[in-house]
Design a protein around this motif. Sequence first.
Motif, PDB file in Angstrom:
ATOM      1  N   PRO A  25     -21.347  18.861  11.787  1.00 34.67           N
ATOM      2  CA  PRO A  25     -21.058  17.880  12.721  1.00 34.67           C
ATOM      3  C   PRO A  25     -20.958  16.494  12.122  1.00 34.67           C
ATOM      4  O   PRO A  25     -21.852  15.658  12.144  1.00 34.67           O
ATOM      5  CB  PRO A  25     -22.532  17.991  13.280  1.00 34.67           C
ATOM      6  N   SER A  26     -19.821  16.462  11.521  1.00 38.94           N
ATOM      7  CA  SER A  26     -19.323  14.977  10.713  1.00 38.94           C
ATOM      8  C   SER A  26     -17.757  15.176  10.881  1.00 38.94           C
ATOM      9  O   SER A  26     -17.266  15.951  10.526  1.00 38.94           O
ATOM     10  CB  SER A  26     -19.837  14.916   9.532  1.00 38.94           C
ATOM     11  N   PRO A  27     -17.372  13.800  11.323  1.00 34.18           N
ATOM     12  CA  PRO A  27     -15.961  13.588  11.275  1.00 34.18           C
ATOM     13  C   PRO A  27     -15.271  13.535   9.798  1.00 34.18           C
ATOM     14  O   PRO A  27     -14.101  13.756   9.421  1.00 34.18           O
ATOM     15  CB  PRO A  27     -15.665  12.188  12.036  1.00 34.18           C
ATOM     16  N   ILE A  28     -16.170  13.368   8.870  1.00 32.05           N
ATOM     17  CA  ILE A  28     -15.633  13.305   7.433  1.00 32.05           C
ATOM     18  C   ILE A  28     -15.175  14.589   6.956  1.00 32.05           C
ATOM     19  O   ILE A  28     -14.190  14.568   6.330  1.00 32.05           O
ATOM     20  CB  ILE A  28     -17.050  13.149   6.644  1.00 32.05           C
ATOM     21  N   LEU A  50     -21.266  21.179  15.868  1.00 35.68           N
ATOM     22  CA  LEU A  50     -20.946  19.857  16.606  1.00 35.68           C
ATOM     23  C   LEU A  50     -21.523  19.791  18.072  1.00 35.68           C
ATOM     24  O   LEU A  50     -21.493  20.691  18.908  1.00 35.68           O
ATOM     25  CB  LEU A  50     -19.477  19.919  16.744  1.00 35.68           C
ATOM     26  N   ASP A  54     -19.856  14.202  18.304  1.00 36.18           N
ATOM     27  CA  ASP A  54     -19.284  14.731  17.058  1.00 36.18           C
ATOM     28  C   ASP A  54     -17.901  14.991  17.248  1.00 36.18           C
ATOM     29  O   ASP A  54     -17.065  14.749  16.449  1.00 36.18           O
ATOM     30  CB  ASP A  54     -20.154  15.988  16.382  1.00 36.18           C
ATOM     31  N   ASP A  57     -15.673  11.912  17.766  1.00 34.57           N
ATOM     32  CA  ASP A  57     -15.414  11.281  16.741  1.00 34.57           C
ATOM     33  C   ASP A  57     -14.628  11.824  15.691  1.00 34.57           C
ATOM     34  O   ASP A  57     -13.847  11.109  15.220  1.00 34.57           O
ATOM     35  CB  ASP A  57     -16.775  10.832  15.928  1.00 34.57           C
ATOM     36  N   SER A  58     -14.747  13.192  15.609  1.00 35.64           N
ATOM     37  CA  SER A  58     -13.841  14.090  14.834  1.00 35.64           C
ATOM     38  C   SER A  58     -12.305  13.746  15.368  1.00 35.64           C
ATOM     39  O   SER A  58     -11.365  13.841  14.692  1.00 35.64           O
ATOM     40  CB  SER A  58     -14.282  15.442  14.618  1.00 35.64           C
ATOM     41  N   GLU A  61     -10.660  10.723  14.451  1.00 36.70           N
ATOM     42  CA  GLU A  61     -10.700  10.592  13.025  1.00 36.70           C
ATOM     43  C   GLU A  61      -9.434  11.452  12.789  1.00 36.70           C
ATOM     44  O   GLU A  61      -8.517  11.193  11.908  1.00 36.70           O
ATOM     45  CB  GLU A  61     -11.734  11.498  12.082  1.00 36.70           C
TER      46      GLU A  61
END
Length: 255
Positions: A25-28, A50, A54, A57-58, A61
């Motif tokens: 769960p991170s767009p990083i 996610l 999440d 935002d992903s 990105e």
Amino acid sequence: MTEKMCLAEKLRVGQTVVSAWASLPSPIFSNLFLKSGYEAITLDLQHGLLTTADARDSIREIIIGGGHAVARTCVDDFKNASWLLDMGAEVIIAPMINSVADAKKLVEFCKYPPLGSRSYGAVGATMTSGTTMDEYFASADKKTLAIAMIETPEAYEALEDILAVDGLDGVFVGPADLSLTVSGGQRVEPVADASLAMQKDIAEKTRAAGKIAGIYCVSKGHLQHSKAAGYQFMTFGTDSTLFMSAASEAAKALD
């Protein structure tokens, strides 16, 4: 400057695309996948960690990074299929599409009238890409894909009828679930001979129908086999698995 091809255009002209699989769960992670050379990232909202926030935002990105955002929804989560497209996803993969009725329901939520009944207002997609709503709407049905997962004997038996559904752009094989359900819950053997033969048959029928064949690949060998079988869109490389594998090697550096 030449306009960047969308994922649908790449697949329709015969290109092969390998997508990363994002479950964390991170767009990083989406950003890191793009920097590592992937051109597409599939966000797993069915089994991954996610949330819809999440995924939103992903997707942003991915678009900003020049990649293609793909989203797998939860079972029967057709309303969020529309919403994820509104956020900028280019492809919706819907699990457990077992019948013509299921496929038609997917199309209903992914395509604008007259093909479907998707509502007008893709705010996230237009804001992030810098297009107007009119520009987005004019080509959305061609540039976004509705993909049905084939992962049960019922879906396999109904495959040709499912492929004939107007507005459905292709299918995506879940090889683990397909082997599990076909065996009556006895085996999870995505690369057994019988499984590979069924996967090849699905690809051949899908390509014969003029539609896109996709599959989740469980190994490099399976990826190569799937490409030879006729699959164009393949996912390989999951964030959690890749991280744990690399971390495990790093942790053993002094052993």
